[in-house]
Design an enzyme around this catalytic site. Structure first.
Site, short mmCIF file in Angstrom:
data_model
loop_
_atom_site.label_atom_id
_atom_site.label_comp_id
_atom_site.label_asym_id
_atom_site.label_seq_id
_atom_site.Cartn_x
_atom_site.Cartn_y
_atom_site.Cartn_z
N HIS A 193 7.91 10.40 -28.62
CA HIS A 193 6.97 11.31 -27.96
C HIS A 193 7.40 12.79 -28.11
O HIS A 193 6.60 13.65 -28.48
CB HIS A 193 6.87 10.92 -26.49
N LYS A 246 2.47 11.27 -11.42
CA LYS A 246 1.77 10.33 -12.32
C LYS A 246 2.73 9.21 -12.67
O LYS A 246 3.91 9.46 -12.92
CB LYS A 246 1.40 11.04 -13.63
N ASN A 258 -0.85 19.42 -21.06
CA ASN A 258 -1.17 18.64 -22.26
C ASN A 258 -1.04 19.44 -23.55
O ASN A 258 -1.39 18.95 -24.62
CB ASN A 258 -2.60 18.11 -22.18
N GLU A 261 -5.61 16.26 -11.57
CA GLU A 261 -6.25 16.66 -12.82
C GLU A 261 -7.76 16.78 -12.67
O GLU A 261 -8.53 16.30 -13.50
CB GLU A 261 -5.91 15.61 -13.89
N ARG A 278 0.81 -1.24 0.00
CA ARG A 278 0.00 0.00 0.00
C ARG A 278 0.83 1.28 0.00
O ARG A 278 0.37 2.34 0.39
CB ARG A 278 -0.97 0.03 1.17
N ARG A 322 -4.19 21.31 -14.38
CA ARG A 322 -3.10 20.43 -14.84
C ARG A 322 -3.18 20.17 -16.35
O ARG A 322 -2.19 19.78 -16.97
CB ARG A 322 -3.14 19.12 -14.03
N HIS A 346 -0.12 17.83 -26.78
CA HIS A 346 -0.21 16.38 -26.57
C HIS A 346 -1.44 15.76 -27.22
O HIS A 346 -1.43 14.57 -27.50
CB HIS A 346 -0.20 16.07 -25.07
N HIS A 351 -0.32 13.05 -29.46
CA HIS A 351 -0.68 11.65 -29.20
C HIS A 351 -1.28 11.01 -30.45
O HIS A 351 -1.01 9.84 -30.76
CB HIS A 351 -1.65 11.56 -28.02
N GLU A 399 9.59 19.31 -24.08
CA GLU A 399 8.72 19.55 -22.91
C GLU A 399 9.09 20.88 -22.24
O GLU A 399 8.21 21.60 -21.74
CB GLU A 399 8.80 18.40 -21.90
N LYS A 415 6.58 23.01 -13.45
CA LYS A 415 5.68 21.85 -13.38
C LYS A 415 5.10 21.70 -11.98
O LYS A 415 3.91 21.46 -11.82
CB LYS A 415 6.38 20.56 -13.83
N1 LIG Z 1 4.79 9.95 -15.53
C1 LIG Z 1 4.90 11.07 -16.20
O1 LIG Z 1 4.45 12.14 -15.77
C2 LIG Z 1 5.59 11.04 -17.51
C3 LIG Z 1 5.82 12.25 -18.21
C4 LIG Z 1 6.53 12.19 -19.41
C5 LIG Z 1 6.95 10.96 -19.90
N2 LIG Z 1 6.70 9.81 -19.20
C6 LIG Z 1 7.16 8.50 -19.70
O2 LIG Z 1 8.57 8.57 -19.81
C7 LIG Z 1 8.98 7.64 -20.82
C8 LIG Z 1 10.04 8.32 -21.67
O3 LIG Z 1 11.11 8.69 -20.85
P1 LIG Z 1 12.59 8.90 -21.44
O4 LIG Z 1 12.52 9.77 -22.62
O5 LIG Z 1 13.45 9.29 -20.31
O6 LIG Z 1 12.90 7.46 -22.04
P2 LIG Z 1 13.77 6.18 -21.56
O7 LIG Z 1 13.60 5.92 -20.12
O8 LIG Z 1 13.38 5.08 -22.49
O9 LIG Z 1 15.25 6.66 -21.83
C9 LIG Z 1 15.62 7.02 -23.16
C10 LIG Z 1 16.95 6.39 -23.52
O10 LIG Z 1 17.98 7.08 -22.83
C11 LIG Z 1 18.88 6.13 -22.24
N3 LIG Z 1 19.46 6.77 -21.07
C12 LIG Z 1 18.87 7.08 -19.90
N4 LIG Z 1 19.69 7.79 -19.14
C13 LIG Z 1 20.83 7.94 -19.82
C14 LIG Z 1 22.06 8.59 -19.56
N5 LIG Z 1 22.26 9.29 -18.45
N6 LIG Z 1 23.04 8.52 -20.49
C15 LIG Z 1 22.84 7.84 -21.65
N7 LIG Z 1 21.70 7.24 -21.97
C16 LIG Z 1 20.70 7.28 -21.05
C17 LIG Z 1 18.00 4.93 -21.94
O11 LIG Z 1 18.79 3.76 -21.84
C18 LIG Z 1 17.09 4.92 -23.16
O12 LIG Z 1 17.71 4.26 -24.23
C19 LIG Z 1 7.75 7.24 -21.59
O13 LIG Z 1 7.43 5.90 -21.25
C20 LIG Z 1 6.67 8.19 -21.11
O14 LIG Z 1 5.39 7.61 -21.10
C21 LIG Z 1 6.04 9.84 -18.02
#
Ligand SMILES: NC(=O)c1ccc[n+]([C@@H]2O[C@H](COP(=O)([O-])OP(=O)(O)OC[C@H]3O[C@@H](n4cnc5c(N)ncnc54)[C@H](O)[C@@H]3O)[C@@H](O)[C@H]2O)c1
Length: 355
Positions: free
Chosen positions: A253, A131, A234, A225, A109, A230, A237, A241, A173, A215
């Protein structure tokens, strides 16, 4: 090092931003499970000394955001004996912070969560706001919770190894915050382009902390939201999307929302919601950072029917209108209702040809 504190709901959140911020982890003496991206080469023993911790490495990328991977991690946590007073530490990009955040929210939990994002997107967006989500079969981000981290550690040393393309995806972003919330960030982005692209430490510290504050200020007002605030996060987006879905999620993305912001800005300007000049300023800033401004700059074809299908399923649509955030002028925004037919018309126009 910069320290930002904020209270969201009943939770106090501490954000540490700077080179070497990772050392903050040594101050958490409780037992912890560290869920880490396998791709990251880092030895934590120099920071954690003889502290006990369970290290779970996961393959990052969208595959990690699955129920299978969640089940496997939980099994290992049970085997190790992770208890309610222990911490979950997420160390990786947005995919890792999403998986770890989800697990922290459901295991016994809820365990305390520390996010240590290692991508720019993670630092400025995914690690903040509470989120989290995993994918279910082909449906993205459909299982998740709202669950705030207690601590966020943005160690800018991680950016040294981050590929330029990943940096630019995060910048999309940041540009979103500038266009809708923060005129001074817009100016900052225009004045420090070279320093940002070469990851100048001081400038990056400033960039990340401005984005984190932007943010957090929104999430503080509307954590779940429910108040229509919030929704500003978007911007770009809704169409972004649709672009992702129309390419079977091959378009990253950050690039999809980059084109999405231009398309949406164009629609809002034509509908009279955004002042004249917003489109020009949006295109100009995105171009400065070599981000795509129309579909011809994307490497994948977009299936318009799939894109429109995704638009209709968009969770933000109500009856026959979609509630969307529009920049009124750079750094200011408002909520507007756009008839779905109007939006579809613009999407078709935008995805068929250059904007
Ligand atoms: N929860 C939220 O509010 C929220 C908001 C935006 C995005 N997201 C999610 O985040 C994800 C995308 O995140 P991301 O863009 O960080 O992608 P990711 O976690 O896939 O990382 C992108 C790439 O960068 C590499 N990497 C990470 N750190 C590194 C570093 N320091 N040096 C070299 N390479 C590195 C990883 O191995 C990967 O290949 C999506 O799944 C999306 O849905 C969530």
């Amino acid at each position: 090092m910069i320290n930002i504190t904020e209270t969201i709901g009943t939770k106090n959140i501490d954000v540490f931003i700077g080179r070497g911020a990772l050392n903050k982890l040594s101050e958490i003496k409780e037992n912890k499970v560290i869920i880490k991206s396998k791709a990251l080469k880092i030895d934590l023993s120099t920071i954690l000394g003889d502290q006990r911790f369970l290290m779970i490495e996961i393959q990052d990328g969208e595959e990690a955001k699955s129920l299978d991977s969640v089940i496997e991690i939980i099994q290992r946590m049970i085997n190790y004996g992770i208890r309610r007073n222990h911490y979950v530490v997420a160390l990786g990009g947005g995919t890792v912070t999403d998986v770890a955040g989800f697990i922290a929210s459901i295991y016994m939990r809820g365990l305390k969560l520390i996010n240590i994002p290692t991508t720019l997107l993670g630092m400025v967006d995914a690690s903040i706001g509470g989120k989290n989500a995993i994918n279910f079969r082909s449906v993205k981000n459909v299982i998740g919770t709202f669950y705030q981290p207690s601590i966020i550690i943005d160690d800018l040393n991680f950016l040294d190894t981050l590929p330029q393309e990943e940096l630019r995806k995060g910048l999309a972003e940041v540009i979103k915050y500038a266009l809708t919330l923060d005129y001074s960030l817009y100016t900052f982005l225009t004045e420090h382009k070279d320093a940002i692209l070469s990851k100048d430490p001081e400038v990056m510290e400033d960039l990340v902390s401005r984005s984190v504050s932007d943010k957090l200020s929104i999430v503080k007002e509307d954590e779940k939201e429910e108040k229509g605030i919030r929704i500003v996060l978007n911007f770009g987006h809704t169409i972004g999307h649709a672009i992702e879905a129309g390419s079977d999620f091959k378009v990253p993305h950050g690039y999809a929302i980059s084109v999405g912001m231009v398309c949406e800005a164009k629609m809002f300007e034509e509908l009279g919601y955004a002042e004249e000049g917003v489109v020009e300023d949006t295109i100009w800033l995105l171009s400065q950072y070599d981000l795509p401004i129309d579909v011809s700059k994307l490497s994948y074809a977009i299936d318009i029917n799939k894109a429109l299908g995704a638009l209709r399923l968009d969770k933000k649509s109500k009856d026959d209108v979609v509630i969307m955030p529009t920049p009124v002028r750079i750094g200011e925004w408002k909520r507007v209702e756009v008839p779905i037919e109007t939006l579809e018309g613009f999407v078709q126009q935008c995805l068929r040809k250059e904007v």
